[in-house]
Design a protein around this motif. Structure first.
Motif, PDB file in Angstrom:
ATOM      1  N   UNK A  91      46.060  40.497  31.814  1.00 10.25           N
ATOM      2  CA  UNK A  91      45.390  39.570  32.735  1.00 10.25           C
ATOM      3  C   UNK A  91      46.394  38.687  33.446  1.00 10.25           C
ATOM      4  N   UNK A  92      47.383  38.197  32.698  1.00  5.65           N
ATOM      5  CA  UNK A  92      48.408  37.347  33.301  1.00  5.65           C
ATOM      6  C   UNK A  92      49.280  38.137  34.270  1.00  5.65           C
ATOM      7  N   UNK A  93      49.503  39.412  33.963  1.00 10.71           N
ATOM      8  CA  UNK A  93      50.315  40.242  34.861  1.00 10.71           C
ATOM      9  C   UNK A  93      49.601  40.447  36.199  1.00 10.71           C
ATOM     10  N   UNK A  94      48.294  40.702  36.146  1.00 13.36           N
ATOM     11  CA  UNK A  94      47.532  40.855  37.378  1.00 13.36           C
ATOM     12  C   UNK A  94      47.575  39.588  38.218  1.00 13.36           C
ATOM     13  N   UNK A  95      47.446  38.442  37.563  1.00 13.17           N
ATOM     14  CA  UNK A  95      47.511  37.181  38.296  1.00 13.17           C
ATOM     15  C   UNK A  95      48.901  36.948  38.861  1.00 13.17           C
ATOM     16  N   UNK A  96      49.926  37.280  38.088  1.00 11.08           N
ATOM     17  CA  UNK A  96      51.296  37.071  38.570  1.00 11.08           C
ATOM     18  C   UNK A  96      51.585  37.956  39.784  1.00 11.08           C
ATOM     19  N   UNK A  97      51.032  39.172  39.790  1.00 13.12           N
ATOM     20  CA  UNK A  97      51.210  40.044  40.953  1.00 13.12           C
ATOM     21  C   UNK A  97      50.611  39.423  42.208  1.00 13.12           C
ATOM     22  N   UNK A  98      49.477  38.738  42.066  1.00 14.20           N
ATOM     23  CA  UNK A  98      48.865  38.063  43.205  1.00 14.20           C
ATOM     24  C   UNK A  98      49.662  36.828  43.603  1.00 14.20           C
ATOM     25  N   UNK A 114      50.590  19.983  38.100  1.00 13.52           N
ATOM     26  CA  UNK A 114      49.539  20.742  38.757  1.00 13.52           C
ATOM     27  C   UNK A 114      48.183  20.316  38.205  1.00 13.52           C
ATOM     28  N   UNK A 115      47.279  19.931  39.095  1.00 15.94           N
ATOM     29  CA  UNK A 115      45.921  19.538  38.703  1.00 15.94           C
ATOM     30  C   UNK A 115      44.885  20.513  39.245  1.00 15.94           C
ATOM     31  N   UNK A 116      45.304  21.422  40.108  1.00 15.73           N
ATOM     32  CA  UNK A 116      44.389  22.420  40.655  1.00 15.73           C
ATOM     33  C   UNK A 116      45.164  23.540  41.319  1.00 15.73           C
ATOM     34  N   UNK A 117      44.564  24.714  41.394  1.00 17.60           N
ATOM     35  CA  UNK A 117      45.244  25.855  42.009  1.00 17.60           C
ATOM     36  C   UNK A 117      44.231  26.846  42.533  1.00 17.60           C
ATOM     37  N   UNK A 118      44.578  27.444  43.682  1.00 18.24           N
ATOM     38  CA  UNK A 118      43.805  28.549  44.255  1.00 18.24           C
ATOM     39  C   UNK A 118      44.765  29.716  44.443  1.00 18.24           C
ATOM     40  N   UNK A 119      44.615  30.740  43.624  1.00 19.20           N
ATOM     41  CA  UNK A 119      45.473  31.917  43.693  1.00 19.20           C
ATOM     42  C   UNK A 119      44.860  32.879  44.706  1.00 19.20           C
ATOM     43  N   UNK A 172      41.121  34.484  44.991  1.00 17.94           N
ATOM     44  CA  UNK A 172      40.826  35.229  43.768  1.00 17.94           C
ATOM     45  C   UNK A 172      40.508  34.335  42.577  1.00 17.94           C
ATOM     46  N   UNK A 173      41.316  33.313  42.343  1.00 17.48           N
ATOM     47  CA  UNK A 173      41.142  32.453  41.180  1.00 17.48           C
ATOM     48  C   UNK A 173      41.212  30.992  41.635  1.00 17.48           C
ATOM     49  N   UNK A 174      40.271  30.181  41.173  1.00 20.41           N
ATOM     50  CA  UNK A 174      40.216  28.763  41.535  1.00 20.41           C
ATOM     51  C   UNK A 174      39.954  27.944  40.278  1.00 20.41           C
ATOM     52  N   UNK A 175      40.771  26.912  40.076  1.00 22.70           N
ATOM     53  CA  UNK A 175      40.604  26.080  38.885  1.00 22.70           C
ATOM     54  C   UNK A 175      41.099  24.669  39.169  1.00 22.70           C
ATOM     55  N   UNK A 207      35.655  34.869  49.089  1.00 23.00           N
ATOM     56  CA  UNK A 207      35.783  34.120  47.847  1.00 23.00           C
ATOM     57  C   UNK A 207      34.703  34.611  46.893  1.00 23.00           C
ATOM     58  N   UNK A 208      35.130  35.004  45.687  1.00 28.32           N
ATOM     59  CA  UNK A 208      34.212  35.453  44.642  1.00 28.32           C
ATOM     60  C   UNK A 208      33.870  34.262  43.751  1.00 28.32           C
ATOM     61  N   UNK A 209      32.611  33.883  43.728  1.00 27.69           N
ATOM     62  CA  UNK A 209      32.173  32.674  43.021  1.00 27.69           C
ATOM     63  C   UNK A 209      31.536  33.070  41.695  1.00 27.69           C
TER      64      UNK A 209
END
Length: 286
Positions: A91-98, A114-119, A172-175, A207-209
């Motif tokens: 899972x981390x590898x897929x995110x790192x590729x993005x 970091x308090x927030x991120x949108x990959x 892809x990823x929002x937190x 955006x996938x919610x």
């Protein structure tokens, strides 16, 4: 003619009525004061933060942040029972590729944490098949189910064919860190991602919610919902994958926006009615 005793009685009644009216007003004022004070106690002051593009030197920090915040709070990992465990290396590898595509946006607090991120990343028609092949080679069990579900979600709307595009900008990823939520940070990250997609020349933003809060952000921008996938209906090999579904995050919604139409975000320019010709220069006589 009214006697003196009757006048006294009327005056006493009027006085008691006035006192009761004052008492009611006093009680209402105290209730209002209690409501205001309670509202002031629960409302947090606005926090200071800034958003910027993540650089390669930030990628490890982003991975650490998303491991602690995203994977522990995302409804997909919660519904499948992986939120209490450390994210699998695949899972981390897929995110790192993005991350390596260079379109991730981060929000930093006053201490530069970091308090927030949108990959963000570009999504191509062949990506779902690559995800499935990667999952079969690297993982088994719930982690494999997560990767294959992401492949299913990516393929389901078939946006490449519907909108005649080869590549889509995907948030892809929002937190956002829990103690920094309800401050508009997630909305700012999504909007900055939209601007980045437009400036990079993408024609379609996606955006996938997976949670209701991100869906509300997309709805507030007036974006189009093209796909809804209830978690309880997703099956793999005749078995239901998600068994820990919790309200209000019961479905995944896909929203898009066509970046060719910028009228909601950019002021329209006035068209010139007259054409101004260049000034004429007089030739010097020899």
């Amino acid at each position: 003619m009214i006697s003196i005793s009757s006048r006294l009685i009327f005056s006493v009644l009027r006085c008691n009525k006035y006192k009761s009216h004052l008492t009611i007003n006093t009680i209402e004022n105290r209730k209002n004061c209690l409501r205001i004070s309670k509202r002031n106690r629960t409302t947090r002051p606005n926090v200071a933060y800034k958003t910027r593009l993540a650089f390669p030197m930030d990628y490890d920090r982003v991975i650490t942040f998303m491991s602690d915040i995203y994977y522990k709070n995302d409804p997909i990992t919660i519904n499948i029972g992986l939120n209490e465990e450390k994210p699998a290396p695949s899972l981390l590898k897929l995110m790192y590729n993005k991350l390596q595509e260079g379109m991730t946006i981060i929000a930093e607090g006053e201490d530069n944490c970091i308090v927030g991120a949108a990959v963000n990343a570009g999504s191509c028609p062949w990506d779902p098949d690559k995800f499935v092949e990667f999952a079969r080679c690297c993982e088994c069990g719930p982690t494999r189910d997560v990767i294959e579900f992401e492949a299913y979600v990516t393929r389901k709307p078939n946006l490449w064919k519907r909108y005649c595009v080869l590549k889509i900008f995907e948030c892809s990823y929002l937190a956002v860190r829990p103690d920094f939520r309800n401050q508009g940070i997630a909305r700012k990250l999504v909007l900055d991602s939209w601007y980045l997609a437009r400036d990079c020349g993408y024609r379609l933003f996606r955006v996938d919610c997976s949670n209701r809060y991100t869906a509300r952000i997309a709805e507030s921008f007036g974006w189009k919902r093209v796909c809804t996938i209830p978690f309880h209906t997703y099956k793999k090999d005749d078995r239901f994958v998600f068994k820990n579904i919790k309200e209000p995050h019961t479905e995944l919604q896909v929203y898009i926006d066509q970046l060719a139409f910028c009228k909601d975000y950019c002021p329209s320019y006035k068209k010139c009615e007259t054409i101004t010709s260049a000034p004429r220069t007089s030739k010097k006589s020899s």
